[in-house]
Design an enzyme around this catalytic site. Structure first.
Site, PDB file in Angstrom:
ATOM      1  CD  GLU A 483      -2.939  -1.209   2.334  1.00  0.00           C
ATOM      2  OE1 GLU A 483      -3.207  -0.137   2.898  1.00  0.00           O
ATOM      3  OE2 GLU A 483      -3.468  -2.300   2.637  1.00  0.00           O
ATOM      4  CG  ASP A 598      -8.875  -3.811   4.436  1.00  0.00           C
ATOM      5  OD1 ASP A 598      -8.752  -4.989   4.811  1.00  0.00           O
ATOM      6  OD2 ASP A 598      -7.926  -3.114   4.029  1.00  0.00           O
ATOM      7  CG  HIS A 693      -1.689  -1.027  18.711  1.00  0.00           C
ATOM      8  ND1 HIS A 693      -2.336  -2.209  18.439  1.00  0.00           N
ATOM      9  CD2 HIS A 693      -2.364  -0.065  18.052  1.00  0.00           C
ATOM     10  CE1 HIS A 693      -3.373  -1.960  17.665  1.00  0.00           C
ATOM     11  NE2 HIS A 693      -3.416  -0.672  17.412  1.00  0.00           N
TER      12      HIS A 693
HETATM   13  N1  GLN Z   1      -5.345  -2.898   4.700  1.00  0.00           N
HETATM   14  C1  GLN Z   1      -5.260  -1.874   5.686  1.00  0.00           C
HETATM   15  C2  GLN Z   1      -3.874  -1.809   6.299  1.00  0.00           C
HETATM   16  O1  GLN Z   1      -3.237  -2.821   6.448  1.00  0.00           O
HETATM   17  C3  GLN Z   1      -6.275  -2.098   6.791  1.00  0.00           C
HETATM   18  C4  GLN Z   1      -6.313  -0.934   7.726  1.00  0.00           C
HETATM   19  C5  GLN Z   1      -7.167  -1.139   8.965  1.00  0.00           C
HETATM   20  O2  GLN Z   1      -7.319  -2.193   9.472  1.00  0.00           O
HETATM   21  N2  GLN Z   1      -7.729  -0.096   9.481  1.00  0.00           N
HETATM   22  O3  GLN Z   1      -3.436  -0.729   6.650  1.00  0.00           O
END
Ligand code: GLN
Ligand code: ZN
Length: 752
Positions: A483, A598, A693
């Site tokens: 991404e 998603d 996190h």
């Molecule tokens: N595909 C997105 C990512 O990995 C999903 C983001 C999310 O879960 N909010 O960032």
């Protein structure tokens, strides 16, 4: 008829507070400078209201971080781990943690995208009063406006209902103690003036908890109302508060605030009519960005006037303007026609003033007459605008015949297994890889036309190359492209869809100093060109392992946008679903075998009232199914949700009929996974095996143990192994060893 607003945003129209806070946290500015910025903003915001003719000016709607947090300070409900600190240091430690103590929890404020700090109540909680903020902000406001003030305060019932405990103490066991502190506070407040108005927010009464909590209303609010010099407004927003109204009419409170963008609140008018209560009528929508049709709003006021005399009606916003951007003033790139349909916080002040004048049969001055005319003009133009209406889109939605994909799960999964030929416990990730400063800079440079398309594409491809190489090296089974081209999972798609517009400065506070800039879905939605195919097929060309296509689902796109108010949401979501469907079709035709859609905001969209849940679930499930409807039986559809408590929605998740769902679980333990087994969940599941996190790298042993624990709850055949979502927020140094360990752990388990 007098007017008010429920509250004003505080982050600053140029996000001044954000900058000051972040500067202060980074040690770049001192406390005095931070305080100076805050003061300047408070004064500015009061002046906006004053100059725009708001009769009742809100005080104590400013906060350095969050109003629930301010309430925690006001009533001294400081968890013991922070009691060695004081002042602003303590305040920010509660919100953000300190080196010795973890921060307090943060969660969503009702069904908005705003987050509040969750109060912690334990058996040791002792309340004590800290009046400084409220008293000083009142005096400050009084020195700059001659208008009447109202002090905003979160009510005790809502405060405790939204609290949590860490030692099984029921927060309401502290109710009497807390109420007596509120009384002390209100007594102090009552000395501020001959008469002081206090708006006490009790939005918990728009949820189904109202049944359990109504019994607290009478004794509490009678006590408050007995304090002399005080006028109490019991304020609600976001949904109907009929049950609370039924109680309140028999109390001594002065006024009740209701959200009249919600039709169900009209049912309260009957009871109100028979009482002596004043109504704070939330007429102008405080949660959307669209300019009101003021004539339509006047019709609503007319209905109210049939029940109550003018002197018992205040006209205002449906909730605090915290949930909309500040002002249109800086939007000089927005299409002027679209801009004429919008109204942000400052513009909403005009709307409130004008309808309250018109409803009182007062004559409008020239300026107001102009704004009023523009409002009617905008409403008329918007209906027939070529920008909004796309016949092709409407025809396509109307003539839909295929609403879901072919084949049932059993049938599909065996074809997919044959085609993909994956090992047991297949490993993957949720989509994104670290977003480096370099990457952001490249995207920005391309957007600002500093670099050309060729350069940009090469840079993105380099990033994808590295992602694929790394994933092959550590031997993951299903790869992603990482991404790199995306700034945000909704904005990226919005930018490529027609019917979407973007503001330059439409920031809304999400929590603390964090703001989001939701895109505006203003018209019929269509996908003119493929949105992701180029990147996904490029990534696939670099490996023999399957690369997972990565899309955002229709429900999430919708929940994280400001959505037009002139069309039914169930229609709009279909348009979004069809845009995603087209993308899925193109991806599978280009040879992509796995596609993840998603739905991070699926759970967020749930309504506040149970009676509306069924309709929402049908709406959301239908939208998802329509979006994936073109997927062939042997194309594997994944979905992802961040939320981890699935107990109450498990059947709905199953009905979405994705072949695989990945979920965020690492922080909540494996208990929550049991529900998948208990209901005999059919499809496959990828629970997050480690929490991303924290920067900590989980060891192989730890991961083996974690996966073994999951295997006690879920069968091997259904299980996928992946981390929690959010790798984009981490550094490569953390991601690389963690994922490597994850794959190694799976190999150990496979070898038994
Ligand atoms: N595909 C997105 C990512 O990995 C999903 C983001 C999310 O879960 N909010 O960032
Ligand atoms: Zn997620």
């Amino acid at each position: 008829m007098k007017n008010y607003i429920t509250g004003f945003p505080r982050i600053g129209e140029q996000r001044e507070l954000k900058r000051a806070l972040e500067g202060f946290w980074a040690g770049k500015i001192d406390e005095a400078s931070l305080q100076a910025v805050a003061k300047e903003l408070r004064i500015k915001h009061i002046k906006y209201q004053d100059e725009r003719g708001i009769d009742l000016i809100s005080v104590n709607d400013f906060s350095f971080y969050d109003l629930m947090l301010d309430n925690i300070i006001t009533f001294g409900a400081i968890p013991s781990r922070f009691q060695n600190l004081n002042g602003l240091e303590q305040y920010f430690a509660l919100a953000r943690g300190s080196k010795d103590s973890v921060a307090m929890e943060m969660t969503k404020w009702f069904n908005t995208n705003y987050h509040y700090i969750v109060p912690e109540i334990t058996k040791d909680t002792k309340f004590s009063l800290n009046l400084d903020k409220i008293l000083s902000e009142y005096k400050e406001a009084k020195s700059i406006t001659s208008r009447k003030l109202k002090i905003n305060l979160i009510g005790p019932i809502t405060f405790l209902a939204l609290s949590k405990t860490t030692d099984k103490t029921c927060p309401f066991s502290k109710f009497d103690e807390l109420v007596s502190k509120y009384c002390e506070l209100l007594k102090e407040i009552s000395k501020l003036d001959d008469e002081v108005i206090v708006q006490i927010d009790e939005p918990i009464f728009v949820t189904d908890l109202d049944e359990k909590l109504v019994k607290f209303i009478k004794p509490t609010y009678n006590k408050f109302s007995e304090i002399s010099n005080l006028k109490i407004i019991f304020m609600t927003y976001f949904e109907n508060a009929i049950k609370a109204v039924n109680e309140l009419v028999d109390t001594k409170v002065w006024a009740i605030g209701l959200d009249f963008t919600n039709d169900k609140n009209f049912k309260a008018l009957d009871v109100l009519a028979k009482s002596d209560k004043v109504l704070f009528a939330g007429i102008i929508n405080g949660r959307n960005v669209w300019r009101a049709n003021l004539d339509d709003k006047l019709k609503i006021i007319k209905k109210i006037k049939e029940n109550l005399s003018d002197d018992r009606i205040f006209i205002g916003t449906s909730c605090s303007l915290l949930h909309v951007p500040f002002t249109l003033k800086y939007e000089d790139k927005l299409n002027s026609e679209i801009k004429s349909w919008l109204s942000f916080a400052v513009e909403k002040l005009d709307e409130v003033r004008i309808i309250s004048k018109l409803a009182s049969n007062l004559e409008l001055n020239q300026n107001d007459q102009k704004i009023y005319n523009e409002s009617l003009e905008a409403a008329k133009n918007r209906k027939i605008s070529k920008l909004i209406n796309d016949d092709e889109v409407n025809l396509r939605v109307k003539s839909l015949t295929k609403f879901r994909r072919d084949g049932d799960f059993k049938d599909r999964i065996s074809l997919q297994d044959k085609r993909l030929n994956l090992k047991s416990l297949p490993t993957t990730t949720i989509g994104s890889f670290p977003q480096t400063a370099e990457l952001r800079q490249i995207r920005r440079a391309y957007k600002n036309e500093v670099v050309d398309e060729n350069f940009y594409e090469n840079e993105i491809k380099k990033y994808i190359d590295e992602c694929i190489k790394f994933q092959e090296e550590i031997d993951l089974d299903v790869l992603v492209h990482g991404e790199p081209e995306r700034n945000d999972m909704v904005e990226y798609f919005g930018e490529q869809l027609s019917g979407y517009a973007f503001t330059q400065n439409g920031w809304v506070q999400s929590y603390g100093s964090r703001c989001v800039k939701p895109p505006l879905l203003f018209g019929d939605v269509k996908r003119p060109n493929p949105m992701t195919v180029k990147w996904i097929t490029y990534a696939q060309s670099k490996t023999n392992k399957p690369v997972k296509g990565m899309l955002t689902g229709p429900v999430t796109i919708m929940n994280w946008s400001f959505v037009r108010d002139d069309k039914d949401k169930s229609e709009i979501v279909k348009e979004l679903a069809l845009a995603i469907a087209d993308e899925i079709n193109d991806l599978q035709n280009a040879g992509i075998k796995i596609i993840q859609v998603d739905e991070a905001a699926f759970k967020e969209g749930y309504p506040l009232r149970k009676e509306d849940v069924c309709a929402y679930e049908k709406f959301a499930v239908d939208a998802f199914r329509l979006a994936v409807s073109p997927a062939r039986k042997d194309t594997q559809i994944h979905t992802h949700m961040c939320y981890s408590e699935f107990n109450d929605i498990i059947k709905t998740i199953e009905a979405m009929d994705a072949d695989v769902i990945s979920i965020e679980t690492a922080r909540s333990g494996n208990e929550l996974l049991k529900v998948f087994k208990e209901v005999g969940y059919k499809q496959e599941i990828g629970p997050g095996v480690y929490d991303i996190h924290s920067p900590r790298v989980p060891s192989v042993e730890e991961l083996v143990e974690q996966i073994e624990n999951i295997l006690k709850v879920l069968p091997k055949e259904k299980l996928w192994i992946n981390p929690d979502c959010g790798l984009k927020t981490r550094k490569w140094e953390e991601v690389k060893p963690s994922l490597k360990n994850m794959v190694e752990a799976v190999k150990i388990i496979r070898s038994y």
